[in-house]
Design an enzyme around this catalytic site. Structure first.
Site, PDB file in Angstrom:
ATOM      1  CG  ASN A   1     -23.307  11.129  10.120  1.00  0.00           C
ATOM      2  OD1 ASN A   1     -24.548  11.094   9.711  1.00  0.00           O
ATOM      3  ND2 ASN A   1     -22.356  11.772   9.475  1.00  0.00           N
ATOM      4  CD1 TRP A   2     -26.778   5.634  11.675  1.00  0.00           C
ATOM      5  CD2 TRP A   2     -29.007   5.314  11.574  1.00  0.00           C
ATOM      6  NE1 TRP A   2     -26.953   4.793  12.590  1.00  0.00           N
ATOM      7  CE2 TRP A   2     -28.370   4.429  12.470  1.00  0.00           C
ATOM      8  CE3 TRP A   2     -30.433   5.155  11.198  1.00  0.00           C
ATOM      9  CZ2 TRP A   2     -29.275   3.855  13.317  1.00  0.00           C
ATOM     10  CZ3 TRP A   2     -31.055   4.778  12.227  1.00  0.00           C
ATOM     11  CH2 TRP A   2     -30.502   3.996  13.010  1.00  0.00           C
ATOM     12  CE  LYS A   3     -21.184   9.979   6.409  1.00  0.00           C
ATOM     13  NZ  LYS A   3     -19.897   9.992   5.697  1.00  0.00           N
TER      14      LYS A   3
ATOM     15  CG  HIS B   1     -20.243  15.421   8.289  1.00  0.00           C
ATOM     16  ND1 HIS B   1     -19.979  15.196   6.926  1.00  0.00           N
ATOM     17  CD2 HIS B   1     -19.978  14.550   9.044  1.00  0.00           C
ATOM     18  CE1 HIS B   1     -19.489  14.009   6.854  1.00  0.00           C
ATOM     19  NE2 HIS B   1     -19.646  13.319   8.075  1.00  0.00           N
TER      20      HIS B   1
ATOM     21  CD  GLU C   1     -20.578  13.107   3.858  1.00  0.00           C
ATOM     22  OE1 GLU C   1     -21.647  13.264   4.503  1.00  0.00           O
ATOM     23  OE2 GLU C   1     -19.688  12.335   3.912  1.00  0.00           O
TER      24      GLU C   1
ATOM     25  CD  GLU D   1     -16.359  12.768  10.692  1.00  0.00           C
ATOM     26  OE1 GLU D   1     -16.757  11.755  10.983  1.00  0.00           O
ATOM     27  OE2 GLU D   1     -17.257  13.297  10.063  1.00  0.00           O
TER      28      GLU D   1
ATOM     29  N   GLY E   1     -15.396   7.804   3.994  1.00  0.00           N
ATOM     30  CA  GLY E   1     -15.760   7.040   2.967  1.00  0.00           C
ATOM     31  C   GLY E   1     -14.996   6.267   1.953  1.00  0.00           C
TER      32      GLY E   1
ATOM     33  CB  SER F   1     -12.165   4.542   6.413  1.00  0.00           C
ATOM     34  OG  SER F   1     -12.638   5.237   5.478  1.00  0.00           O
TER      35      SER F   1
ATOM     36  N   GLY G   1     -19.691   6.045   9.738  1.00  0.00           N
ATOM     37  CA  GLY G   1     -20.612   6.389   8.691  1.00  0.00           C
ATOM     38  C   GLY G   1     -20.963   5.067   8.142  1.00  0.00           C
ATOM     39  N   GLY G   2     -20.374   4.408   7.245  1.00  0.00           N
ATOM     40  CA  GLY G   2     -20.753   3.203   6.688  1.00  0.00           C
ATOM     41  C   GLY G   2     -20.984   1.924   7.923  1.00  0.00           C
TER      42      GLY G   2
HETATM   43  P1  13P Z   1     -17.191   6.567   6.995  1.00  0.00           P
HETATM   44  O1  13P Z   1     -17.192   5.916   8.527  1.00  0.00           O
HETATM   45  O2  13P Z   1     -18.281   5.913   6.073  1.00  0.00           O
HETATM   46  O3  13P Z   1     -15.820   6.789   6.255  1.00  0.00           O
HETATM   47  O4  13P Z   1     -17.831   8.059   7.376  1.00  0.00           O
HETATM   48  C1  13P Z   1     -17.331   8.784   8.354  1.00  0.00           C
HETATM   49  C2  13P Z   1     -18.151  10.079   8.560  1.00  0.00           C
HETATM   50  O5  13P Z   1     -18.199  10.858   7.823  1.00  0.00           O
HETATM   51  C3  13P Z   1     -18.658  10.149   9.891  1.00  0.00           C
HETATM   52  O6  13P Z   1     -19.466  11.257  10.021  1.00  0.00           O
END
Ligand code: 13P
Length: 253
Positions: A11-13, A99, A101, A171, A177, A217, A238-239
């Protein structure tokens, strides 16, 4: 052993402009050996879907394309929104829905997530349906109930076999994050709980076939202990998905 095919979804956000996204998927494609244990999915921002999709298609790479959100309507006077069919036409297979967010910053609720899930399934997009509890909810002992409500709310009115049409991602909000990964066994327990809820509405066979990912994470350093857990079918990352080397190493957990 289940025969669920593991999945690693990036997920590149809101990272990577159109050119950077193409570069990243090129680097990922170049690093694939064919011996990956997991299905590979990348979810770039909307502005990069066409470019990344075209590249995947022209290379015949074994990478599936996902989007990060969509509206539930087919079309309309809805400034700034993107419809399910618009995604489908770009070669999108998966769409992340609900998600945390989006729930937190854009007021999405179980009811709106539910509309999106129904609309995605209708056009043949496969939702990656996200659920997760906050730190406060966990500390007050409410996590399992919260997740149960999110799952049943999100799947209201969803009928038919879910096995190959729906992915769930657990999640925990406090793990996203933050570098605070869930204990593998806790994540496994919650995913078993999710599977049981799905089983009570759709039958055990379906529940055993639905893939349920962990997210929060996930890094090369912790992926194998998570993937060792029998209920965890992959990760939504994510990251660590924003760098080709680190994403590629997640595929060889
Ligand atoms: P991180 O891997 O950066 O913690 O993000 C997880 C995420 O929100 C994937 O959708």
């Amino acid at each position: 052993m289940s025969n669920r095919k593991p999945m690693m979804a990036g997920n590149w956000k809101m990272y990577k402009d159109a050119a950077e996204a193409v570069e990243l998927v090129q680097a990922i494609g170049a690093g694939l050996t064919g011996s990956e244990r997991a299905e590979v999915v990348v979810c770039p921002p909307f502005t990069a879907l066409a470019g990344v999709g075209a590249l995947i298609e022209s290379r015949g790479s074994n990478i599936a394309l996902g989007a990060q959100n969509m509206n539930w309507e087919e079309e309309g006077a809805l400034t700034g929104e993107i419809s399910p069919l618009m995604l489908r036409q770009l070669g999108v297979t998966y769409v992340i829905l609900g998600h945390s967010e989006r729930r937190q910053y854009f007021s999405e609720t179980d009811a709106t997530v539910n509309k999106k899930i129904l609309a995605a399934l209708e056009v043949g997009l496969k939702p990656i349906f996200c659920v997760g509890e906050t730190r406060e909810q966990r500390e007050s002992g409410a996590a399992r109930d919260v997740i149960g409500k999110q799952i049943t709310g999100g799947l209201t009115g969803v009928t038919g076999s879910l096995a190959d049409r729906l992915i769930v991602a657990y999640e925990p909000v406090w793990a996203i994050g933050t570098g605070l990964v869930a204990e593998p066994q806790d994540a496994n327990d919650m995913i078993r709980h999710i599977r049981a809820i799905i089983g009570s509405s759709y039958g055990v066979e379906t529940a055993q076939a639905v893939r349920i990912l962990y997210g929060g994470s996930v890094k090369p350093a912790n992926v194998s202990e998570l993937m060792d857990e029998p209920e965890i079918d992959g990760a939504l990352v994510g990251g660590a998905s924003l760098d080709a080397d680190s994403f590629l190493s997640l595929l060889h957990y």
